[in-house]
Scaffold this motif. Sequence first.
Motif, PDB file in Angstrom:
ATOM      1  N   LEU A 174       0.877  -1.199  -0.121  1.00 35.68           N
ATOM      2  CA  LEU A 174       0.027  -0.054   0.053  1.00 35.68           C
ATOM      3  C   LEU A 174       0.812   1.011  -0.050  1.00 35.68           C
ATOM      4  N   ILE A 175       2.067   1.163   0.790  1.00 32.56           N
ATOM      5  CA  ILE A 175       2.884   2.385   0.757  1.00 32.56           C
ATOM      6  C   ILE A 175       3.521   2.543  -0.810  1.00 32.56           C
ATOM      7  N   LEU A 177       2.007   1.837  -3.232  1.00 29.90           N
ATOM      8  CA  LEU A 177       0.907   2.140  -4.165  1.00 29.90           C
ATOM      9  C   LEU A 177       1.029   3.945  -4.031  1.00 29.90           C
ATOM     10  N   MET A 178       1.022   4.312  -2.809  1.00 33.75           N
ATOM     11  CA  MET A 178       0.879   5.661  -2.286  1.00 33.75           C
ATOM     12  C   MET A 178       2.044   6.484  -3.086  1.00 33.75           C
ATOM     13  N   LEU A 181       1.429   6.929  -6.921  1.00 33.10           N
ATOM     14  CA  LEU A 181       0.266   7.690  -7.143  1.00 33.10           C
ATOM     15  C   LEU A 181       0.844   9.266  -7.154  1.00 33.10           C
ATOM     16  N   PHE A 184       1.464  13.189 -12.134  1.00 32.58           N
ATOM     17  CA  PHE A 184       0.682  13.589 -13.019  1.00 32.58           C
ATOM     18  C   PHE A 184      -0.449  12.409 -13.354  1.00 32.58           C
ATOM     19  N   ASP A 185      -1.334  12.742 -13.341  1.00 37.76           N
ATOM     20  CA  ASP A 185      -2.458  11.624 -13.443  1.00 37.76           C
ATOM     21  C   ASP A 185      -2.761  11.525 -15.043  1.00 37.76           C
ATOM     22  N   GLU A 191      -2.623  16.943 -11.008  1.00 33.53           N
ATOM     23  CA  GLU A 191      -1.481  16.522 -10.283  1.00 33.53           C
ATOM     24  C   GLU A 191      -1.749  16.154  -8.818  1.00 33.53           C
ATOM     25  N   ARG A 192      -1.025  14.898  -8.589  1.00 36.72           N
ATOM     26  CA  ARG A 192      -1.392  14.411  -7.344  1.00 36.72           C
ATOM     27  C   ARG A 192      -0.036  14.326  -6.334  1.00 36.72           C
ATOM     28  N   TYR A 193      -0.170  14.794  -5.252  1.00 37.84           N
ATOM     29  CA  TYR A 193       0.917  14.990  -4.184  1.00 37.84           C
ATOM     30  C   TYR A 193       2.257  15.405  -4.657  1.00 37.84           C
ATOM     31  N   GLN A 201       6.528  16.111 -10.970  1.00 36.59           N
ATOM     32  CA  GLN A 201       5.279  15.684 -11.629  1.00 36.59           C
ATOM     33  C   GLN A 201       5.282  14.700 -12.484  1.00 36.59           C
ATOM     34  N   THR A 447       1.096  -0.394 -10.177  1.00 32.18           N
ATOM     35  CA  THR A 447      -0.200   0.315  -9.693  1.00 32.18           C
ATOM     36  C   THR A 447      -0.217   1.151 -10.745  1.00 32.18           C
ATOM     37  N   GLU A 451      -3.873   1.395 -12.773  1.00 32.74           N
ATOM     38  CA  GLU A 451      -4.877   2.386 -12.847  1.00 32.74           C
ATOM     39  C   GLU A 451      -5.039   3.122 -14.083  1.00 32.74           C
TER      40      GLU A 451
ATOM     41  N   TYR C  21      -3.044  12.480   6.225  1.00 29.12           N
ATOM     42  CA  TYR C  21      -3.204  12.136   4.692  1.00 29.12           C
ATOM     43  C   TYR C  21      -4.660  12.471   4.259  1.00 29.12           C
ATOM     44  N   PHE C  29      -4.306  18.139  -3.636  1.00 33.34           N
ATOM     45  CA  PHE C  29      -4.369  17.859  -5.048  1.00 33.34           C
ATOM     46  C   PHE C  29      -4.702  19.015  -5.699  1.00 33.34           C
ATOM     47  N   VAL C  30      -3.816  19.308  -6.721  1.00 33.93           N
ATOM     48  CA  VAL C  30      -4.276  20.201  -7.748  1.00 33.93           C
ATOM     49  C   VAL C  30      -5.409  19.572  -8.779  1.00 33.93           C
ATOM     50  N   LEU C  51      -8.565   6.334  -6.353  1.00 28.80           N
ATOM     51  CA  LEU C  51      -7.680   5.347  -5.872  1.00 28.80           C
ATOM     52  C   LEU C  51      -6.980   5.651  -4.471  1.00 28.80           C
ATOM     53  N   ASN C  55      -7.279   3.506  -1.167  1.00 31.30           N
ATOM     54  CA  ASN C  55      -5.848   3.136  -0.650  1.00 31.30           C
ATOM     55  C   ASN C  55      -5.889   3.489   0.962  1.00 31.30           C
ATOM     56  N   PHE C  59      -5.279   0.959   3.903  1.00 29.97           N
ATOM     57  CA  PHE C  59      -4.064   1.120   4.940  1.00 29.97           C
ATOM     58  C   PHE C  59      -4.418   1.234   6.280  1.00 29.97           C
TER      59      PHE C  59
END
Lengths: 502, 328, 161
Positions: A174-175, A177-178, A181, A184-185, A191-193, A201, A447, A451, C21, C29-30, C51, C55, C59
């Motif tokens: 799971l980590i 996976l995080m 993530l 850039f989706d 933009e994630r995280y 990016q 992942t 996804e 989190y 999130f942007v 997702l 997740n 977790f």
Amino acid sequence: MEIVDQILQGMSLYFTMKAVLMVAIGVAAGILVGAIPGISGVMATAILVPFSFFMPPTEGIPFLLGLHKGALFGDSIPAILINTPGQPAAAATALDGYPLAQQGKAKSAIQMALVSSTIGDTFSDIVLILAALPLALLALKFGPAEFFALMVMGLTIIGGITGSSAAKGILSALIGLMIGLIGFDAVTGAERYTFGIPSLQGGIGTIPLMIGLFAISEVLMQAEKKNSILSVRPKTAHLKGGKNLELKELRFSARTILRSSILGTIIGAIPGTGAAIATFIGYGAAKRASKKPEEFGKGSLEGVAASEAANSAVAGADLIPTLTLGIPGSATAAILMGAFLAQGLRPGPDLFESSGSTMYAIFALLLIGNPIMMVIGWILTPVFARVVTIRQALLVPGVLILCLMGVYVFQGSLGDIKLALIVGVFGYFLRKVDIPLAPLVIAFIITPIAERSMKQALILSDGDFSVFITRPISAGFLLLAVAILVFGFRRNPTRSQNDHDS
Amino acid sequence: MTNLRFSISAAIGAGLLASVAVAPPVAAAEKFPTKPIRVIVPTGPGGSTDVTSRLVASVIHTYLGQPMIIQLKGGAAGTIGMAATMAAKADGYTLVFGTGNHTSIVPHVRKVTYDSLNDFIPVFKVNNDPYLIISKSDKFKNMKDLIAAMKANPGKISFGSNGLYGNGHSMILKIELDAGVKFKHVPFKGGGPAIRAMLGGHIDTAGGLFASAGTLGRYKRGEVNILGIAAAERSKLVPKVATFREQGVNFVYQLWRGFMAKKGTPQDRIDIIVAALHKTMKDKTFLRLMKAVGSPPNPLDGAEFKNMILAEHKQFGEIFKQVGVKKK
Amino acid sequence: MKFRTTEIATGVSFLIFSLVYVFYITPNFVTNPLNDASMQTMAWTLRPEALPSLNIGVFVVFSLVMTYQAIRSRNETLLDLNIRSFGKVIFVVIWSFIYTFLLPIFGFLLISPVFMAVLILAFGLRNWMFVLGVSILMPVFLDTVFFQTFQIILPEGALWK
């Protein structure tokens, strides 16, 4: 007997002593380059390809083919010796290879890697020669839904390598996976995280992550040891790396090597999957089928065989879609294809019509490359195995600087070095709490692809989820995944009960 | 404590010794360039931009007197590499080898720390390939066919692009605007996977160049149809393919690859580089290699190059404005 | 300290992290400002936060499981750690970060021998030949391979520019 004519003609043109020599040089170069963590196969191929342009076709292509092969074996060497997979594909090799090296059996581990790599590569080369086109056409049928199902199946093997605690293994995944993530989706553009950091990016780079997680955490674990241990020759030094691989050890792993070769070839033939996934699936399957599964992860030669046979099988399989359809299966294959084009060969369905004789010679060179790799690898192995006799006080700083620079050249970014250090510290803590690292890497790699494929499939089907079950290939893989989970868990309860009582 | 201090000073001594070995030579009053030129390539390894840059580098040292060293700095759609060029000195020893995507598309859709039009001097365009929209030959014959089918089935015809707001996606945005239709857009990570999916029958159409996964070869074999070519005029390679403009979509996009320098680089140094590049473009070996990878040189420099980029930038700016895309 | 204590501590910190989190980081999130219209009509599964939310939920579950298992475990092994060894670990980390910061100033070839020498000495090796030899040879070797052979640029020092 036109085919025989073609073969003979091609051989005379191409299959010269010089060409064979170039294969040998390529293999040697590939092994040495692969042995340097951080210089990934892709980068090395990209850098060396222009050199091949200046050689005549008869020399350039054999050189590149040898390079490709050698690199896939070469990146198992740092994985075994210093727990630093040269590429994600070698991560599984490190799981068993490094413990073996620590037990003073580095030589036999490397030799097992060599033999398995050779056999895996030979197997996929033969498949390439015999069944390339039908296999490639089958691979084209893999659309987004099928990719998703394949990735899901790949994820289920995590269940088999969680070690003592299933919960910890899952947490590790799971980590992963995080971390995967971040970035850039691709489908929505969100933009994630990334926290506003532009270099994130694209997500966290695979190389900084792996080098940090495996190598730097290892550096830190070594740093813990008493100086009195670090500054003198290791206890196992007198073994000079250990004894040679024994035939009976090889025979024990024969089935595994075959299985991994098959899996690697099939998965490698699907463009876009990559050696890493093939390796993990091969490793997971081997553990499940093994007579001694508890040794996996603690220093099982079978584990090394499983992962190395699979990732080298990908080497030959990579070329299947590349040569027959002109669709490169991976970044390295794309570069190879460019080199083929530069030499006047046009990969694609009419490759055989236009350059049939040349292709047969190339096949012959591919096959010859394998025993050549075996010989060169066997000679080089003791040299490499000696690394374990070096004092840790010298080895650890050396490894550290090698890895940090390896991370730097990945993207020319100093920030990546800091990132790798942070990941390294994190990996150190994970290891202290006995949380396995392998599921993290597997989830991290798989992942994002899973996804993305799922979302692509859903866009195509206008949101209809049944598409995963109605399409035959996709349904097949999902069923396999379910079966693995069900049968896998039946094994686990008995094991964890034992742990609890002790 | 003294032990530690001693060891540190010894270490520094060792470092100095080592560095003397590679200290740069005292700069003689020689002609530029007196040391290797660093070329930043803002993409990952193995792509057409990377390979093209290495081909140039492998030949140009004979004309320039110094080698060109390629430094890959990929990530964030090229913005990292471009920003790195901005961070270097404008002395002609750092160039960036980018594409039209970096100058004319990305700045519209991402926040960038530079002005791609004014902070960079376009030095030399090496080559360019027109962008194409393709489909399997049994699906559509040309764009008219495609547009008719889309009007009959709105939102059902799929297009696989090489990424959100990348080359391909931007192209179909313009098609949608001009023809009044809607694609089902499926973004992929890169052009290769998109074309693969198309060949496998999972996607109806895709975008690409002649060299993308052997598109030109496939077209000649009749396996795929090039529905339209985003060029000002028809290409000699595919004379039967009508341009976008001929089919009602006012869109021209030649994916160019070329060198740029940071604003402020002395013009005389740029001229030296340009002269060497012109010679490289005529070099026999270079021509052979470029032809083999499917992309013959098409040099352009100076004001013409700059104007081309300006026009391109403006075109995409308008497209994104009409679609309602705002920068992050 | 006992192994299970670290496990429990880890489990708890994972749970705290999950809270952060969910409530702080995820809103980082942007969301796609490029085309907000299309975001509203998107199915939940396609949304970028789908997702991650799934997740973090799983977790939390497994962090609880791990913590619970740790509490119930009768594993009494001691963690093999003391102040001196942990101190060395921290030293290596900090020194590496310093190295990263010094690299762009002094350049690879100047600062790497220093970096290595200090580490070798910190690990207890006092033999001058080894210390100097490896500290100089390793960076030179790396430079030869990366730069001279592959023409990959290693960090250059700003002093030289």
